[in-house]
Design a protein around this motif. Sequence first.
Motif, PDB file in Angstrom:
ATOM      1  N   GLY A   7      -1.626  19.390  -2.809  1.00 28.68           N
ATOM      2  CA  GLY A   7      -0.931  18.278  -2.155  1.00 28.68           C
ATOM      3  C   GLY A   7      -1.549  17.951  -0.810  1.00 28.68           C
ATOM      4  N   SER A   8      -1.948  16.702  -0.608  1.00 34.86           N
ATOM      5  CA  SER A   8      -2.633  16.318   0.621  1.00 34.86           C
ATOM      6  C   SER A   8      -1.636  16.084   1.747  1.00 34.86           C
ATOM      7  CB  SER A   8      -3.443  15.037   0.394  1.00 34.86           C
ATOM      8  OG  SER A   8      -2.564  13.923   0.242  1.00 34.86           O
ATOM      9  N   GLY A   9      -2.181  16.039   2.961  1.00 36.30           N
ATOM     10  CA  GLY A   9      -1.344  15.717   4.108  1.00 36.30           C
ATOM     11  C   GLY A   9      -0.761  14.326   4.018  1.00 36.30           C
ATOM     12  N   ILE A  10      -1.495  13.415   3.409  1.00 39.74           N
ATOM     13  CA  ILE A  10      -0.982  12.044   3.224  1.00 39.74           C
ATOM     14  C   ILE A  10       0.237  12.064   2.309  1.00 39.74           C
ATOM     15  CG2 ILE A  10      -1.488   9.769   2.281  1.00 39.74           C
ATOM     16  CD1 ILE A  10      -2.956  10.123   4.809  1.00 39.74           C
ATOM     17  N   ASP A  11       0.153  12.823   1.212  1.00 38.82           N
ATOM     18  CA  ASP A  11       1.286  12.911   0.280  1.00 38.82           C
ATOM     19  C   ASP A  11       2.498  13.536   0.967  1.00 38.82           C
ATOM     20  OD1 ASP A  11      -0.271  11.819  -1.715  1.00 38.82           O
ATOM     21  OD2 ASP A  11      -0.905  13.789  -2.496  1.00 38.82           O
ATOM     22  N   ARG A  20      -0.017   4.134   7.099  1.00 40.31           N
ATOM     23  CA  ARG A  20       0.772   3.516   6.025  1.00 40.31           C
ATOM     24  C   ARG A  20       1.724   4.528   5.392  1.00 40.31           C
ATOM     25  NH1 ARG A  20      -3.753  -0.254   2.881  1.00 40.31           N
ATOM     26  NH2 ARG A  20      -3.546  -2.077   4.275  1.00 40.31           N
ATOM     27  N   ALA A  21       1.317   5.787   5.379  1.00 41.44           N
ATOM     28  CA  ALA A  21       2.182   6.827   4.809  1.00 41.44           C
ATOM     29  C   ALA A  21       3.305   7.209   5.777  1.00 41.44           C
ATOM     30  CB  ALA A  21       1.349   8.059   4.458  1.00 41.44           C
ATOM     31  N   GLY A  22       3.273   6.655   6.968  1.00 40.93           N
ATOM     32  CA  GLY A  22       4.333   6.915   7.931  1.00 40.93           C
ATOM     33  C   GLY A  22       3.976   7.924   8.988  1.00 40.93           C
ATOM     34  N   ALA A  23       2.692   8.265   9.136  1.00 44.57           N
ATOM     35  CA  ALA A  23       2.286   9.235  10.139  1.00 44.57           C
ATOM     36  C   ALA A  23       2.566   8.706  11.543  1.00 44.57           C
ATOM     37  CB  ALA A  23       0.806   9.578   9.992  1.00 44.57           C
ATOM     38  N   TYR A  24       2.924   9.611  12.429  1.00 48.60           N
ATOM     39  CA  TYR A  24       3.140   9.240  13.825  1.00 48.60           C
ATOM     40  C   TYR A  24       1.795   9.026  14.508  1.00 48.60           C
ATOM     41  CZ  TYR A  24       4.548   9.663  18.730  1.00 48.60           C
ATOM     42  OH  TYR A  24       4.735   9.434  20.064  1.00 48.60           O
ATOM     43  N   ASP A  25       0.799   9.867  14.178  1.00 51.25           N
ATOM     44  CA  ASP A  25      -0.536   9.762  14.769  1.00 51.25           C
ATOM     45  C   ASP A  25      -1.475  10.663  13.978  1.00 51.25           C
ATOM     46  OD1 ASP A  25      -2.588   9.025  16.464  1.00 51.25           O
ATOM     47  OD2 ASP A  25      -1.457   9.437  18.303  1.00 51.25           O
ATOM     48  N   PHE A  26      -2.766  10.606  14.289  1.00 48.14           N
ATOM     49  CA  PHE A  26      -3.702  11.534  13.653  1.00 48.14           C
ATOM     50  C   PHE A  26      -4.725  11.988  14.678  1.00 48.14           C
ATOM     51  CE2 PHE A  26      -5.865   7.539  13.365  1.00 48.14           C
ATOM     52  CZ  PHE A  26      -7.227   7.833  13.398  1.00 48.14           C
ATOM     53  N   VAL A  27      -5.271  13.206  14.458  1.00 44.09           N
ATOM     54  CA  VAL A  27      -6.261  13.812  15.339  1.00 44.09           C
ATOM     55  C   VAL A  27      -7.418  14.277  14.467  1.00 44.09           C
ATOM     56  CG1 VAL A  27      -6.742  15.696  16.955  1.00 44.09           C
ATOM     57  CG2 VAL A  27      -4.513  14.559  16.991  1.00 44.09           C
ATOM     58  N   VAL A  55       5.055  13.075  12.078  1.00 44.37           N
ATOM     59  CA  VAL A  55       3.999  13.849  11.426  1.00 44.37           C
ATOM     60  C   VAL A  55       2.655  13.448  12.035  1.00 44.37           C
ATOM     61  CG1 VAL A  55       2.813  14.344   9.255  1.00 44.37           C
ATOM     62  CG2 VAL A  55       5.310  14.036   9.278  1.00 44.37           C
ATOM     63  N   VAL A  56       1.927  14.441  12.516  1.00 45.62           N
ATOM     64  CA  VAL A  56       0.577  14.229  13.032  1.00 45.62           C
ATOM     65  C   VAL A  56      -0.396  14.818  12.017  1.00 45.62           C
ATOM     66  CG1 VAL A  56      -1.057  14.732  14.887  1.00 45.62           C
ATOM     67  CG2 VAL A  56       1.359  14.300  15.414  1.00 45.62           C
ATOM     68  N   ILE A  57      -1.368  14.002  11.570  1.00 47.93           N
ATOM     69  CA  ILE A  57      -2.308  14.436  10.542  1.00 47.93           C
ATOM     70  C   ILE A  57      -3.624  14.848  11.186  1.00 47.93           C
ATOM     71  CG2 ILE A  57      -3.715  13.631   8.603  1.00 47.93           C
ATOM     72  CD1 ILE A  57      -1.360  12.150   7.554  1.00 47.93           C
ATOM     73  N   THR A 113      -9.142   6.293   6.718  1.00 52.18           N
ATOM     74  CA  THR A 113      -8.262   7.456   6.806  1.00 52.18           C
ATOM     75  C   THR A 113      -7.100   7.189   7.746  1.00 52.18           C
ATOM     76  OG1 THR A 113     -10.139   8.928   6.426  1.00 52.18           O
ATOM     77  CG2 THR A 113      -8.154   9.905   7.374  1.00 52.18           C
ATOM     78  N   ALA A 114      -7.408   6.580   8.883  1.00 50.00           N
ATOM     79  CA  ALA A 114      -6.362   6.272   9.853  1.00 50.00           C
ATOM     80  C   ALA A 114      -5.334   5.311   9.261  1.00 50.00           C
ATOM     81  CB  ALA A 114      -6.971   5.662  11.112  1.00 50.00           C
ATOM     82  N   ILE A 115      -5.814   4.279   8.565  1.00 53.22           N
ATOM     83  CA  ILE A 115      -4.909   3.294   7.966  1.00 53.22           C
ATOM     84  C   ILE A 115      -4.036   3.948   6.906  1.00 53.22           C
ATOM     85  CG2 ILE A 115      -4.810   1.235   6.507  1.00 53.22           C
ATOM     86  CD1 ILE A 115      -7.305   0.227   7.999  1.00 53.22           C
TER      87      ILE A 115
END
Length: 454
Positions: free
Chosen positions: A63-67, A98-105, A81-83, A92-94
């Motif tokens: 299961g991916s972080g996006i899922d 779209r999956a509802g992430a708060y941010d990504f690093v 959720v920070v990815i 990847t950012a989009i």
Amino acid sequence: MAEPIRGQLLVVDDDRALRELLAEELTRQGHTVLTAASAALALELLDGGEFDALLTDLNMPGGSGIDLCGRLHDERPELPVVILTAFGSLDTAIAALRAGAYDFVTKPVDLDLLAHTLGRAVQHSQLQRTLQRLQEEVRRSRGGRSLLGESRTMAAVRELISRIANLDSSVLITGASGTGKELVARALHEQSSRRGGPFVAINCAALPETLLESELFGHERGAFTDARTARRGLFLEASGGTLLLDEVGELPLPLQPKLLRVLEERRVRPVGANRELDCDVRIVAATHRDLEAAMEEGRFREDLFYRLNVLTIELPPLRARGNDILLLAQGFVEECATRFGKGVKGLSEPAATRLLGYDWPGNVRELRNVVERAVALTRHERLSVEDLPDRLRQPVPRTLPVGQGETGELLPLAEMERRYLQQALAAADGNRTLAARLLGIDRKTLYRKLQEEA
């Protein structure tokens, strides 16, 4: 310096070494950290506890972080959720957003950037929970009354009201304009054995001396030029109940002995009358003035002050009440939304942050005005920063600690004391008696220290 933001974090990554490194670093920063090696284990941990933010790797077996992010967005939308991903592409950012992430690093991980991102996520989560809890509190309390409050000072005020409501002694309520002194007076009345009688309020600053005397004590027909009929006066109108003398510090000196006699004798003589009438009334006085200073200046009688000041309730300024600002704002939002027929439900996180950071010189009255204006003008379900007046839209500048100068250097002890005295006076809205109580010193000591500064 501002207190660092700490929270309960869940770190999800199948790479054990990186997972442990991140957990160690985030723990060092003051967070409480749990870890999971897979999305499935993360979901089990989430079912068993409350977290402020989740940090998850993008690519994991099973299961991916996006899922995981998409599922949490549906089931726990309040959890940011920070990815964490090695693939810092726009796609990847989009996908994450779209999956509802708060941010990504992106990897390799910049620990300072990660700390900043997770700090914002924790702050977002904690503020969201605070807003939700305050909404529930307002609904339980049925709307924005300014005696609502979770702060220690307001809890103490409510407890004091419950203790003295039935004592029937005079009460003096002090506090800056707009702090809710009349609502405290009404609460005293409603919790007393006099609640079946009338509650009557008069602003002593609103009328000239001649009219105020007649309004308070009544008059006989023909007592003066316009006295075509007799008038009972508010002391008699309030008989069996409570009379609030608001802004009693503005009472003209010639009327003060007459008020003192009523308080001592429980009898009132109307203007132009040759007899006194019994009046059974509890007196509650309120003022934003420093009456002890007024006594020293000869503007308020000492004997009247001590007769009114049998019991005292001090109301704090709104800026000293912390999250009570949001509690009151939520109540005002719901009240105004109902009145205007609008579907406004509450505050956005950025708007709430602005309300918490503002100084509120006009106290609860100003807050109500700001919220009413915002609800009337907004086009959104939740009030945004754009709905607030200009004075609230800008982020609040950082306040220097009392012991530090502009460049962070330590200040001399005398300068620290001077600043601390000024902060106490500001917190008490210039009331030196209240400022002395806040500082834990007597009023004469405060006066002496202020004179030494001059």
